[in-house]
Write a protein that holds these residues in place. Structure first.
Motif, PDB file in Angstrom:
ATOM      1  N   GLY A 169      48.226  41.317  36.927  1.00 11.94           N
ATOM      2  CA  GLY A 169      49.451  41.094  36.178  1.00 11.94           C
ATOM      3  C   GLY A 169      49.317  39.943  35.182  1.00 11.94           C
ATOM      4  N   PHE A 170      48.648  38.888  35.600  1.00 12.54           N
ATOM      5  CA  PHE A 170      48.462  37.716  34.762  1.00 12.54           C
ATOM      6  C   PHE A 170      47.597  38.061  33.552  1.00 12.54           C
ATOM      7  CE2 PHE A 170      47.130  33.532  33.508  1.00 12.54           C
ATOM      8  CZ  PHE A 170      48.083  32.650  33.990  1.00 12.54           C
ATOM      9  N   ALA A 171      46.484  38.780  33.786  1.00  7.50           N
ATOM     10  CA  ALA A 171      45.577  39.138  32.690  1.00  7.50           C
ATOM     11  C   ALA A 171      46.281  40.024  31.672  1.00  7.50           C
ATOM     12  CB  ALA A 171      44.336  39.832  33.255  1.00  7.50           C
ATOM     13  N   ALA A 172      47.101  40.947  32.157  1.00  5.40           N
ATOM     14  CA  ALA A 172      47.830  41.823  31.245  1.00  5.40           C
ATOM     15  C   ALA A 172      48.854  41.034  30.436  1.00  5.40           C
ATOM     16  CB  ALA A 172      48.515  42.935  32.034  1.00  5.40           C
ATOM     17  N   GLU A 173      49.550  40.110  31.080  1.00 12.35           N
ATOM     18  CA  GLU A 173      50.568  39.327  30.393  1.00 12.35           C
ATOM     19  C   GLU A 173      49.978  38.470  29.285  1.00 12.35           C
ATOM     20  OE1 GLU A 173      53.790  35.750  31.398  1.00 12.35           O
ATOM     21  OE2 GLU A 173      52.825  36.864  33.032  1.00 12.35           O
ATOM     22  N   PHE A 174      48.806  37.880  29.534  1.00 11.58           N
ATOM     23  CA  PHE A 174      48.203  36.974  28.555  1.00 11.58           C
ATOM     24  C   PHE A 174      47.118  37.655  27.712  1.00 11.58           C
ATOM     25  CE2 PHE A 174      50.266  34.076  31.449  1.00 11.58           C
ATOM     26  CZ  PHE A 174      50.727  33.074  30.612  1.00 11.58           C
ATOM     27  N   ASP A 175      46.928  38.944  27.932  1.00 11.93           N
ATOM     28  CA  ASP A 175      45.989  39.743  27.142  1.00 11.93           C
ATOM     29  C   ASP A 175      44.582  39.155  27.171  1.00 11.93           C
ATOM     30  OD1 ASP A 175      45.155  41.840  25.538  1.00 11.93           O
ATOM     31  OD2 ASP A 175      45.646  40.803  23.665  1.00 11.93           O
ATOM     32  N   VAL A 176      44.117  38.886  28.387  1.00 12.18           N
ATOM     33  CA  VAL A 176      42.766  38.373  28.583  1.00 12.18           C
ATOM     34  C   VAL A 176      42.088  39.205  29.660  1.00 12.18           C
ATOM     35  CG1 VAL A 176      43.322  36.009  27.880  1.00 12.18           C
ATOM     36  CG2 VAL A 176      43.574  36.675  30.281  1.00 12.18           C
ATOM     37  N   GLU A 177      40.787  39.026  29.806  1.00 16.80           N
ATOM     38  CA  GLU A 177      40.050  39.795  30.808  1.00 16.80           C
ATOM     39  C   GLU A 177      40.313  39.262  32.207  1.00 16.80           C
ATOM     40  OE1 GLU A 177      35.467  40.929  32.044  1.00 16.80           O
ATOM     41  OE2 GLU A 177      35.966  40.510  29.952  1.00 16.80           O
ATOM     42  N   ALA A 178      40.434  40.164  33.155  1.00 14.04           N
ATOM     43  CA  ALA A 178      40.540  39.810  34.566  1.00 14.04           C
ATOM     44  C   ALA A 178      39.139  39.841  35.166  1.00 14.04           C
ATOM     45  CB  ALA A 178      41.461  40.785  35.297  1.00 14.04           C
ATOM     46  N   ALA A 179      38.565  38.677  35.414  1.00 15.11           N
ATOM     47  CA  ALA A 179      37.213  38.613  35.966  1.00 15.11           C
ATOM     48  C   ALA A 179      37.234  39.028  37.430  1.00 15.11           C
ATOM     49  CB  ALA A 179      36.656  37.204  35.819  1.00 15.11           C
TER      50      ALA A 179
END
Length: 323
Positions: free
Chosen positions: A39-49
């Protein structure tokens, strides 16, 4: 610089929002909770490692916002992979762990910035500027207050994981007292009785300094949920500075009426600036330029030593000498 965040709880979110406002190159994030990570990666438009090590392999600097008991392992892993570290306070749980983290950074040739954010709060910075400029004369008494409610996350309630309230919360004002007055020589602290089976506590600590100055530092996790108060007053032989989070003015200065106003002004513009953004902007600029940090790893270690001395004095009821 490519930035990554490890640990996506409250502080991870605060830092991510600051990076977004300042236009930093936040490229990836990691959290052990897969749902929160996605959810965090999608919200900030970054990769989820998928793992911490995979995060480290994508970034130049990692911002570690994980619980305190993980700091040693997280920092050492980053340094071993050639990554600089921004580390949420406190530095570590023990002096030995703190020294180990600093040594690991030095041996790896990497840099470590410990996020002691109170130094970047505009009110605290303005007050320190007045003190440094000599506008208060000789400062002899400092009072600092930081009291709130017990954090919800369970690890805060375990001193073996958080260090307890003096290490997690009071450390901010203990660091600020050092910043103003230098190194204290002793601490005398008193703790309110803990409520049955809870981590609620309130501590008052008196710090004594070599020149006779003193600082009274108050901290607590004993307020009702939702209430948080901070404040300070700094007294010299020429004037007084005081501020409270309850007062409307950003900062109040009091000087004798028969003396001229201070040479160093207190511009009100900019007091709305976010201290976390100021802190992280400074850290990234220093990393990119190779310039010095305003808060050194040694500062963070000294603050940790002082917090541990407060905790020891509060538990024993005795004066503790500060080495």
């Amino acid at each position: 610089m490519k930035v990554g965040i490890a640990g996506l709880g409250t502080m991870g979110r605060v830092h991510a929002e600051a990076y977004r406002r300042m236009g930093a190159n936040l490229v990836a994030v990691y959290d052990a909770n897969p749902d929160r990570l996605a959810g965090f990666a999608a919200e900030f438009d970054v990769e989820a490692a998928a793992s911490y090590e995979l995060l480290l392999r994508q970034v130049d600097v990692v911002d570690v916002c994980t619980p305190t008991f993980t700091h040693l392992e997280m920092a050492e892993t980053a340094f071993a992979l050639g990554v600089d570290v921004i580390l949420e306070k406190p530095l570590a749980l023990t002096v030995e762990q703190g020294e180990q983290i600093i040594r690991a950074a030095r041996e790896a040739g990497r840099r470590l910035f410990v996020a002691m954010v109170v130094r970047f709060f505009p009110q605290y910075r303005r007050a320190a500027e007045l003190v440094r400029a000599g506008e208060l004369g000789r400062v002899s008494v400092v009072r600092l207050k930081r009291v709130g409610f017990l954090p919800a996350a369970g690890w805060f309630r375990d001193p073996e994981k958080s260090g307890g309230m003096p290490v997690d919360l009071m450390i901010h004002d203990l660091d600020y007292a050092r910043w103003l007055l230098g190194e204290p020589v002793s601490v005398m602290a008193r703790r309110s009785p803990a409520l049955s089976g809870q981590a609620l506590e309130h501590v008052q600590a008196l710090l004594a300094f070599p020149g006779g100055e003193m600082a009274l530092v108050e901290g607590g996790w004993a307020y009702p949920p939702g209430y948080f108060r901070t404040g300070f007053d700094i007294a010299g032989d020429k004037g007084l500075i005081e501020w409270s989070s309850d007062q409307p003015e950003p900062l109040r200065t009091l000087f004798p009426k028969d003396e001229p106003p201070p040479a160093l002004g207190l511009p009100m513009a900019g007091l709305e600036e976010d201290p976390y953004e100021l802190e992280l902007r400074h850290a990234l600029a220093a990393l990119e330029s190779g310039g010095p940090f305003e808060v050194t790893p040694e500062d963070a270690l000294a603050a940790l030593k002082l917090a541990l001395a407060v905790r020891e004095s509060a538990a024993s009821g005795r004066v503790v000498e500060v080495a």
